[in-house]
Every structure is written in C-alpha cells, then in structure tokens.
Design an enzyme around this catalytic site. Structure first.
Site, PDB file in Angstrom:
ATOM      1  N   LYS A  96      30.882  37.915  31.340  1.00 52.48           N
ATOM      2  CA  LYS A  96      31.605  37.413  32.500  1.00 52.48           C
ATOM      3  C   LYS A  96      30.654  36.837  33.541  1.00 52.48           C
ATOM      4  O   LYS A  96      30.966  35.858  34.219  1.00 52.48           O
ATOM      5  CB  LYS A  96      32.460  38.528  33.096  1.00 52.48           C
ATOM      6  CG  LYS A  96      33.675  38.879  32.240  1.00 52.48           C
ATOM      7  CD  LYS A  96      34.537  39.917  32.916  1.00 52.48           C
ATOM      8  CE  LYS A  96      35.842  40.128  32.160  1.00 52.48           C
ATOM      9  NZ  LYS A  96      35.641  40.563  30.792  1.00 52.48           N
ATOM     10  N   GLU A 104      33.107  41.929  42.329  1.00 48.62           N
ATOM     11  CA  GLU A 104      33.803  40.829  42.986  1.00 48.62           C
ATOM     12  C   GLU A 104      34.651  41.341  44.148  1.00 48.62           C
ATOM     13  O   GLU A 104      35.020  42.518  44.195  1.00 48.62           O
ATOM     14  CB  GLU A 104      34.735  40.118  42.003  1.00 48.62           C
ATOM     15  CG  GLU A 104      34.015  39.344  40.929  1.00 48.62           C
ATOM     16  CD  GLU A 104      34.986  38.619  40.018  1.00 48.62           C
ATOM     17  OE1 GLU A 104      34.552  37.657  39.379  1.00 48.62           O
ATOM     18  OE2 GLU A 104      36.170  39.021  39.935  1.00 48.62           O
ATOM     19  N   HIS A 156      45.237  47.406  35.631  1.00 42.88           N
ATOM     20  CA  HIS A 156      44.726  46.093  35.236  1.00 42.88           C
ATOM     21  C   HIS A 156      45.128  45.704  33.820  1.00 42.88           C
ATOM     22  O   HIS A 156      44.571  44.776  33.255  1.00 42.88           O
ATOM     23  CB  HIS A 156      43.204  46.016  35.396  1.00 42.88           C
ATOM     24  CG  HIS A 156      42.739  46.428  36.756  1.00 42.88           C
ATOM     25  ND1 HIS A 156      42.947  45.659  37.877  1.00 42.88           N
ATOM     26  CD2 HIS A 156      42.119  47.551  37.190  1.00 42.88           C
ATOM     27  CE1 HIS A 156      42.454  46.283  38.935  1.00 42.88           C
ATOM     28  NE2 HIS A 156      41.959  47.428  38.556  1.00 42.88           N
ATOM     29  N   ARG A 167      39.831  34.044  22.307  1.00 40.87           N
ATOM     30  CA  ARG A 167      40.638  34.565  21.200  1.00 40.87           C
ATOM     31  C   ARG A 167      42.104  34.330  21.517  1.00 40.87           C
ATOM     32  O   ARG A 167      42.453  33.825  22.579  1.00 40.87           O
ATOM     33  CB  ARG A 167      40.400  36.074  21.044  1.00 40.87           C
ATOM     34  CG  ARG A 167      40.634  36.845  22.348  1.00 40.87           C
ATOM     35  CD  ARG A 167      40.582  38.334  22.183  1.00 40.87           C
ATOM     36  NE  ARG A 167      40.509  39.043  23.443  1.00 40.87           N
ATOM     37  CZ  ARG A 167      41.524  39.293  24.255  1.00 40.87           C
ATOM     38  NH1 ARG A 167      42.726  38.842  23.942  1.00 40.87           N
ATOM     39  NH2 ARG A 167      41.364  39.957  25.376  1.00 40.87           N
TER      40      ARG A 167
END
Length: 664
Positions: free
Chosen positions: A116, A200, A235, A292
């Site tokens: 990421k 973040e 999440h 994917r």
C-alpha cells in the site's frame, strides 16, 4: 481458451469460478486441505488434489504444492480467486516459471500495488488524489507514532499488504497507538506474511466507493462503473451495491477516469478494483488497488450483464477486452449482502458447527446466491466464516431493496450462529433505504440492528408443536425398536382416563428470559396452548403449518447441536432453549461466563502473569480465529490467580483460559 484450469482457492469463490468454467467447457481442478475433503468446491470440480493439513499456511498458502498440483493434473492455467495467494507476486511468478498462465495481472503490477505504501507513492506521481498520511519504509514504532501525531488523531493504521479489514485499527488517541500498532502487525503477519503498516488520517463519516477496472495485453483499460461498499463493520464490507446511490454523473465519470488512470500507471492486465474513500464534501481519495477479483463482483455483473470470470479467462488467454468503454452500460441496480457464520449478539464472534439447515430462495432474474457450502457441511475455525452471498437485482434501487428484503425472509440457516436477522434489519434501515450512507452507519445503529425479535405466541406455538411432535415420533420409534409398535405406550397422544393431559413447556432465550407455555393435549391431534386451540395442518421435515385459533401460523423449527431451537418465520428469527429439568438437576445448565474462550482458536499473545493485579478492561491475552484477532480482557479490577493456557495453544469454544478474582 484453456482446456483445464486449476483453482487455487476454496469455498464460494472456487464454486463461482467452476460455474463459469462449466459454461465455457473448461475442465476444472480443485485443491483442498484435509479439512475440506468433502467441501462443495471439491464436489463440483472435475478433479481435486489434497495439498496439506487444515491450517492455511500448510495448504492453501503453500504455493509450491499448488503449482505441483497444477503440473500433475495437466492444468494450463491457475485462477487464484481472492484471498490466500491471489495477490502474492511470488506465487504468480512461480506459476509463470512452471509454464502455467496466472489468471491475474502481471507480476510487476502485483508488486506495485501489493504494498500500500508503494502504491500510494505511485498514485501520487500519477496525479491520483491521496489521503494525508505516512507510507514510508521506516517502520520503527517511534517514527510511526511521531507521524501519527503529525497527521493528527484519529488515525488509521493499516497493513501495507493487507485487505478485508485485517491488520487495520482506528486509533483515537496517542496513548492507544502502541497497542494498536502491535496488534496490527501480528494480524498482518499472520494473514499476509508481512507486518509493515502505513498510517493515514482517519476521515470521519466518509463513504467507501470502489471502481471495477479491466485491462488487456493490448494496452486497453476500461472501468465497469462503481460500487458503494460503505456499510462496514471492523472495516469489512457487509452490504455492497452498484451503482453507488446518490452521486452525480459528473462524479461517476471523474472517479471512473481516476481508476482507469491508476490501472494504466502500473500497466494493469485483468480484473482489478481501485478503492476510494469519499469525504463528506464529495472529494475522493485513493485508498488501495486490489489486484484480483473482489468478493462483491456479482453486483457489477448484475448491472452490466457481464461475466467477469469469463473476461478474466479470455484476457489471460491473450484476447482483447470484449467491449470498449462506450459499449459498457448500466442496467438497473444490484445489492449484495454477506451471510456469515457469526454471533452478532456476542460482538460478531465467528460461529462454528454443522449447517443443519441451509435454504435460499430459488434463483431467478432478480435473485442470485453464491455459496461455498451446502446443508450438512461443517463450518470450522480454520477459514473465513462466510456462508454465502445473496444478490438482488431490479430496475430501480427501491425495487432491488424490496427484492433483497424478500430474499432474506426466504433464507433459512440453522446449526450455527449467523447474521441473517442482522442483515434483514440493516437492509430495512432508513439510512440504507435513503442511500448515501457513510462507513459509520453500522456502529451508530448497532443497538437497533442487534435488537432481538420479540418471542411472540406464534413463535412459541411453533416451538411447542416441534417439541410435542418430536416426543410422539420418539415414542413410536422406541416401541418399534422394542418389537411392539402397536403398544399403547407408543401413542403419545395425551390420553387420560379422567380428563386431558396437562403440562408446562419452558423455553429460555440467550439473555435468560424464560417463556412458559401451558399445554393441554386432546385426542385427535388437538392441543390447547395457553388456552388457544392449535391443530397441525401440515408438517414436512422442519416446516410446520398450524391452525391457531382463527389464524394460521407457519415456519421452520430446527434443533441444533446444543439442543436449542432455531424458530424461523417470514418476519422473525429466534433461538430458544427448551428447559429440560433432569438436565439442569444433573448440572448440565449453561456454564458460560468468566474468562473462557469466546470461540475455538489459537492463543497468540499473553499479556498478564499469575498473581498480577489488573484494572478493569486490561488485556490479558489475545487469540486468533478465522484470520482475526480477539482480545480477552479483565472483566473488572482484580487479580489473575492462574493462567490456564500459553502462546501457541489451540483452545476449544468455552475452554477456561484464566482464573480471575475480582477485587473486593
């Protein structure tokens, strides 16, 4: 096109890929662990190969065994599904080196988006907007803590190689940062073999909107519009829908183009998803790219009329994309919900056991079911607890929601804890019906979403007749086994020489609430329940149709492994435990409580020692089950008098873990 395909996965996605292969005439090879020897994907495939023990790290995550199975069976290509090795660049490379086609993007694209942090840097260079954060290589806790302070709390710690909510924690204050970081790293390492994280800014009340993209080897890249995945818990997505509600055509075009640019930046080939987080002001930011097929791809298929697995296979075989961007159109609205074996009332802990009943509405142009299990299958603790995905389509969003409500009402699951009632309430939530909801919806509405259905006289009548009819069948079976089926003792009809048989039936709810039904049994198959005359009109397997007074009542009643009854009607689902006096006198009553394992799993960390005095809520140990971590905490201030487990132990559901003495 390929003649034979190996599917390097299990469960629902393996079954989904097999379905397309059957339609295209492609032979399929399944791989399975010892725990999955009788799994549905094994039964559906043309052939299957065992690749190791139950633990994923010894089977489904063993790239060498998967590649060897493909070579041994003569497969020409490997479809990775999602999860497991699907975004593992080393696995894709190993397939290519073995002369196998990897049905996925190039190795370079997986590597570029697999981290990421690296992906964020690449997207920044490509001009795709990013959420403020730290995505660097320096992973020392002190630096990460300092970056969190610079960004400003609340922050989100996220596994660099992660997905599906694993290795992800929201941190509200600096004092919680170190513990959250350690937990993220453990979970990331266990799930992805990589404990690196990024930090973040955590946006308050955002939406989660993602875009399906596809690229081919000729350099073409298109998007297949967006999906809204804002209904989440921990999440993890719970509801997905396409297209996203309450957005403008301008926004749709902008986010679609940003996703295409993101894919082009890495030379993308095959199916991928570019995920964005959308702030309350409408600004969108790149989150990650999943290299994917996604769990939620069916909603895109329903609104575009396309088979994304077929597109994957054709592109992997070197064919160009079947359609250009201006040929891909939207038709109607689709909604998907994820049915899980879990216990919403116990913090959504996973549930294990045998699926004693699993029934869905019939497939149609409006309803689709993707499942990896059948009735009678076992839900174990080794893998993700998904039971199925239920997808509804209609020409309008309101119509799709109505179809989904009806489909959920027709779905029956018994034998394991499940989130069916929770999903029914969520789909009917006013904010969901209105559209444009944010990722905090479930947390805000949790109390209402978890409110149990009331136990009504109709539900008690179904439970009572289920018990009474079972007693009749048992009496007849015992008499037949004794060689005297005509014995009057084989007829449990309540006959008495003077009057009618009377008794009380008691049913307990999980919270301890008890319900007593006064039963008076008459000859001729008539009962009076709390004074109301009840007759059985129809009984078939677990289905009962009753005449209760002037009304008819119908539903399904299934007994689970613990002897509890799942009572299911079109508008309610309750779990009732029949009270058995002899069992309680023998001490077989519910013994839950204290510091016991909330589910089967493995102990991965112990944070307390025998003799330690701890405060209420202090973490004592951490266990892992179904790829997620769960912390067992002190129920009150007190002393740990004994530890009954150690790191590495496999523990059963309700196994004693810690002896604890509450402070006086």
């Amino acid at each position: 096109m390929f003649g034979k395909l190996l599917i390097a996965n299990r469960g629902e996605i393996a079954c989904r890929v097999i379905a397309t292969c059957k339609r295209l005439g492609i032979a399929t090879v399944a791989v399975y662990s010892e725990a999955d020897a009788n799994a549905r994907h094994v039964r559906l495939a043309d052939e299957a190969v065992c690749i190791g023990p139950a633990a994923a790290r010894e089977s489904y995550l063993r790239a060498d065994r998967v590649v060897e199975a493909a070579r041994a069976t003569g497969a020409q290509a490997v479809h990775p599904g999602y999860g497991f090795l699907s975004e593992n660049a080393d696995f894709a490379r190993a397939c290519q080196q073995a002369g196998l086609v990897f049905v996925g993007p190039p190795v370079a694209a997986i590597e570029a988006m697999g981290s990421k942090s690296a992906a964020k840097a690449l997207m920044q260079a490509a001009g795709v907007p990013l959420v403020p954060g730290y995505h660097g290589d320096d992973q020392t806790p002190a630096l990460l803590r300092a970056e969190a302070a610079r960004i400003g709390y609340p922050v989100l710690i996220k596994a660099s190689a992660g997905g599906g909510g694993k290795g992800m924690r929201v941190v509200e204050r600096e004092t919680d940062f170190d513990a959250a970081l350690a937990s993220c790293r453990r979970e990331a390492s266990a799930s992805f073999g990589d404990d690196r994280v990024l930090v973040e800014k955590y946006l308050v009340r955002p939406r989660h909107i993602e875009v399906q993209v596809f690229g081919d080897t000729q350099g073409s890249v298109v998007h297949l519009y967006e999906r809204d995945c804002s209904a989440q818990r921990r999440h993890q997505k719970v509801i997905e829908e396409a297209p996203a509600p309450d957005i403008s055509a301008t926004f749709r075009a902008a986010i679609g183009q940003a996703a295409v640019e993101a894919a082009r930046a890495v030379g993308y080939v095959g199916a991928g998803t570019v995920e964005f987080i959308v702030d309350a002001d409408g600004a969108f930011y790149f989150m990650e790219m999943n290299t994917r097929l996604q769990v939620e791809h069916p909603v895109t298929e329903q609104v575009t009329g396309l088979d994304l697995v077929e597109w994957q296979l054709r592109v992997a075989a070197g064919a160009p994309l079947p359609l250009a961007q201006d040929q891909i159109t939207l038709h109607g609205h689709a909604i998907e919900v994820r049915l899980y074996a879990e216990q919403p009332e116990r913090g959504f802990l996973p549930s294990t056991g045998t699926l004693q009943q699993l029934a869905f509405p019939p497939a149609s142009a409006h309803v689709r079911v993707d499942s990896g299990v059948d009735a009678g299958d076992m839900i174990g603790a080794d893998y993700d607890p998904m039971i199925a995905k239920l997808i509804a389509w209609d020409s309008t969003r309101a119509g799709a929601l109505a179809r989904m409500r009806s489909a959920l009402a027709q779905t029956r699951i018994a034998g394991v804890g499940n989130n069916l009632a929770f999903l029914s309430r969520l789909v009917d939530n006013p904010q969901v019906r209105a559209g444009g909801y944010d990722t905090g919806l479930i947390e805000r509405e949790l109390a209402e979403l978890l409110r149990p259905d009331p136990v009504t006289p109709a539900l008690l009548a179904l439970a009572s007749l289920h018990v009474l009819l079972a007693e009749q069948r048992q009496a007849a079976a015992l008499a037949a086994a004794a060689g005297n089926p005509s014995s009057p003792w084989a007829i449990a009809d309540g006959w008495r020489a003077n009057g009618h048989a009377r008794r009380s039936l008691r049913f307990d709810e999980a919270d301890g609430t008890s319900h007593t039904v006064q039963v008076e049994q008459h000859a001729g198959g008539v009962w009076r329940l709390d004074g109301v005359s009840v007759r059985v009109l129809e009984v078939h397997d677990d289905h009962l149709l009753l005449a209760a007074g002037a009304h008819t009542v119908q539903g399904h009643v299934v007994t689970d492994d613990a002897g509890a009854l799942a009572v299911i009607t079109a508008d309610a689902r309750v779990r009732l435990q029949p009270y058995v006096p002899l069992a309680h006198q023998a001490g077989i009553a519910d013994t839950r409580g204290g510091l016991v394992a909330p589910m089967p799993g493995r102990i991965i960390a112990v944070m307390a020692e025998a003799g330690a005095e701890v405060a209420a809520g202090a973490p004592l140990l951490v266990m892992e089950a179904m790829k997620m971590e769960y912390t067992v905490s002190a129920p009150a201030a007190g002393t740990v008098t004994a530890l009954l487990c150690k790191v590495g132990d496999l523990v059963a559901d309700q196994a004693p873990l810690v002896e604890f003495e509450v402070a006086a």
